[in-house]
Design an enzyme around this catalytic site. Sequence first.
Site, PDB file in Angstrom:
ATOM      1  N   GLN A 170      67.503 -53.942  39.287  1.00 34.86           N
ATOM      2  CA  GLN A 170      66.110 -54.440  38.799  1.00 34.86           C
ATOM      3  C   GLN A 170      65.062 -54.644  39.795  1.00 34.86           C
ATOM      4  O   GLN A 170      63.938 -54.761  39.720  1.00 34.86           O
ATOM      5  CB  GLN A 170      66.190 -55.138  37.235  1.00 34.86           C
TER       6      GLN A 170
ATOM      7  N   HIS B 195      63.904 -50.677  39.121  1.00 38.58           N
ATOM      8  CA  HIS B 195      62.003 -51.054  38.938  1.00 38.58           C
ATOM      9  C   HIS B 195      61.603 -50.204  39.843  1.00 38.58           C
ATOM     10  O   HIS B 195      60.919 -50.874  40.471  1.00 38.58           O
ATOM     11  CB  HIS B 195      62.152 -52.498  38.423  1.00 38.58           C
TER      12      HIS B 195
ATOM     13  N   CYS C 165      50.786 -36.495  48.292  1.00 40.10           N
ATOM     14  CA  CYS C 165      52.285 -36.716  48.335  1.00 40.10           C
ATOM     15  C   CYS C 165      52.064 -35.809  49.597  1.00 40.10           C
ATOM     16  O   CYS C 165      51.305 -34.114  49.599  1.00 40.10           O
ATOM     17  CB  CYS C 165      52.485 -35.750  47.336  1.00 40.10           C
TER      18      CYS C 165
ATOM     19  N   GLY D  48      73.002 -62.165  37.362  1.00 43.43           N
ATOM     20  CA  GLY D  48      71.276 -62.434  37.701  1.00 43.43           C
ATOM     21  C   GLY D  48      70.370 -61.875  36.976  1.00 43.43           C
ATOM     22  O   GLY D  48      69.846 -61.938  37.737  1.00 43.43           O
TER      23      GLY D  48
ATOM     24  N   ALA E 216      75.018 -67.361  41.796  1.00 43.16           N
ATOM     25  CA  ALA E 216      75.991 -66.614  42.779  1.00 43.16           C
ATOM     26  C   ALA E 216      76.333 -66.537  43.964  1.00 43.16           C
ATOM     27  O   ALA E 216      76.680 -66.033  44.479  1.00 43.16           O
ATOM     28  CB  ALA E 216      74.354 -65.045  42.791  1.00 43.16           C
TER      29      ALA E 216
HETATM   30  P1  OAD Z   1      65.111 -63.060  34.255  1.00 43.76           P
HETATM   31  O1  OAD Z   1      64.283 -63.861  35.190  1.00 43.76           O
HETATM   32  O2  OAD Z   1      64.477 -62.759  33.043  1.00 43.76           O
HETATM   33  O3  OAD Z   1      66.458 -63.257  34.472  1.00 43.76           O
HETATM   34  C1  OAD Z   1      66.778 -63.754  35.417  1.00 43.76           C
HETATM   35  C2  OAD Z   1      68.070 -64.057  35.413  1.00 43.76           C
HETATM   36  O4  OAD Z   1      68.899 -65.166  36.696  1.00 43.76           O
HETATM   37  C3  OAD Z   1      68.400 -65.730  34.226  1.00 43.76           C
HETATM   38  O5  OAD Z   1      69.854 -65.026  33.194  1.00 43.76           O
HETATM   39  C4  OAD Z   1      68.915 -66.845  35.543  1.00 43.76           C
HETATM   40  O6  OAD Z   1      69.258 -68.099  34.711  1.00 43.76           O
HETATM   41  C5  OAD Z   1      69.773 -66.288  36.031  1.00 43.76           C
HETATM   42  N1  OAD Z   1      69.341 -67.107  37.377  1.00 43.76           N
HETATM   43  C6  OAD Z   1      69.096 -68.166  38.298  1.00 43.76           C
HETATM   44  N2  OAD Z   1      69.036 -68.568  39.246  1.00 43.76           N
HETATM   45  C7  OAD Z   1      70.675 -67.533  39.304  1.00 43.76           C
HETATM   46  C8  OAD Z   1      71.426 -67.295  40.341  1.00 43.76           C
HETATM   47  N3  OAD Z   1      71.262 -68.712  41.461  1.00 43.76           N
HETATM   48  N4  OAD Z   1      72.314 -66.651  40.529  1.00 43.76           N
HETATM   49  C9  OAD Z   1      72.723 -66.031  39.663  1.00 43.76           C
HETATM   50  N5  OAD Z   1      72.013 -65.671  38.651  1.00 43.76           N
HETATM   51  C10 OAD Z   1      70.552 -66.576  38.162  1.00 43.76           C
HETATM   52  O7  OAD Z   1      64.929 -61.634  35.653  1.00 43.76           O
HETATM   53  P2  OAD Z   1      65.806 -60.113  35.735  1.00 43.76           P
HETATM   54  O8  OAD Z   1      66.620 -60.112  34.182  1.00 43.76           O
HETATM   55  O9  OAD Z   1      66.022 -59.852  36.547  1.00 43.76           O
HETATM   56  O10 OAD Z   1      60.871 -56.076  35.565  1.00 43.76           O
HETATM   57  O11 OAD Z   1      64.817 -59.585  34.679  1.00 43.76           O
HETATM   58  C11 OAD Z   1      64.151 -57.939  34.753  1.00 43.76           C
HETATM   59  C12 OAD Z   1      63.098 -57.463  34.716  1.00 43.76           C
HETATM   60  O12 OAD Z   1      61.853 -58.657  34.009  1.00 43.76           O
HETATM   61  C13 OAD Z   1      62.175 -57.549  36.084  1.00 43.76           C
HETATM   62  O13 OAD Z   1      62.808 -56.227  37.090  1.00 43.76           O
HETATM   63  C14 OAD Z   1      60.790 -57.469  35.798  1.00 43.76           C
HETATM   64  C15 OAD Z   1      60.749 -58.063  35.041  1.00 43.76           C
HETATM   65  O14 OAD Z   1      59.665 -57.903  33.501  1.00 43.76           O
HETATM   66  C16 OAD Z   1      59.957 -55.165  36.407  1.00 43.76           C
HETATM   67  O15 OAD Z   1      58.577 -56.334  36.521  1.00 43.76           O
HETATM   68  C17 OAD Z   1      59.467 -53.791  35.683  1.00 43.76           C
END
Ligand code: OAD
Length: 266
Positions: free
Chosen positions: A113, A131, A162, A204, A248
């Site tokens: 993502q 994304h 394009c 993550g 991670a």
């Molecule tokens: P989130 O910010 O929602 O979640 C991040 C996750 O990473 C959480 O579960 C944390 O606990 C975890 N985390 C934090 N530090 C970490 C580490 N060192 N190692 C492993 N995990 C860790 O981010 P996403 O799930 O990526 O979309 O969010 C999904 C989408 O929401 C993004 O792609 C973005 C956003 O809106 C768009 O912009 C289209």
Amino acid sequence: MLPAPDTDAIDEAAALLVGAQHAVALTGAGISKESGIPTFRGKDGLWTVRGEPPLNQFQEFHRDPKAWWVRRLEQRANPDEFALSLSASEPNDAHYALAELESIGVLRHVITQNVDNLHRRAGQQSITEIHGNMRWMRCTDCHTRWPEDKVDVNLEDLPPRCPEPGCSGIVKGDGVMFGEPIPPDALERCYAEAAMADVFLLVGTSAVVYPAAMFPQLAHQRGASLIEIDPEPTALSELARVALRGPAGEMLPLLLRAVRERIERR
Ligand code: OAD
């Protein structure tokens, strides 16, 4: 109760991966946290601090693509803290461990993502950037994507068009905006990977954004085992067969080592 991030859990995850026919990973912002890029949610998350962008971002782009391009070029010239963290970032041990799992034939595909380009820079070959990628451009008509240095951006004639033969669609940044459908080719690949996956690694991601969070669930419904790597429980923790609770950048290299040891013992 899920197991603690101990050697038993790492070994169980390694056994699942080594026994898999088609292991797939879904990654999110957490995998890049140790590269200095903030996550979106949680205490210091980008959306927590700034608020989520408006849901009509994509409609606004279409209403006035030139204005979007002017803003983008201004932001590139005067990057904010988040943009600086992205441009200064380097892949971390977690990105390299996933790339290595692929090169030894254990991991078949990564759905990320993240737009930060760090998986590619770590050497990941089989990847869907669901994304988009901040370093790429995309045509809004034919959906062709190019690294950004392959597209001429003429300040006197925005938005760029394009360059593909027979198409003169409006070009936008490849990052998927709020309100924008996921590009069809990315979506199709994710469905195909979910259909083949017998092990799904979640790294993550809070797993609250769809459709990305749907793919491990589809695989799970077909019997795939989920392995979660995240310091915190997520929306899909209940489905996880094993959870490695830690950063991670620490957990994935440990998992890679356990996988290698198992392969050598075979
Ligand atoms: P989130 O910010 O929602 O979640 C991040 C996750 O990473 C959480 O579960 C944390 O606990 C975890 N985390 C934090 N530090 C970490 C580490 N060192 N190692 C492993 N995990 C860790 O981010 P996403 O799930 O990526 O979309 O969010 C999904 C989408 O929401 C993004 O792609 C973005 C956003 O809106 C768009 O912009 C289209």
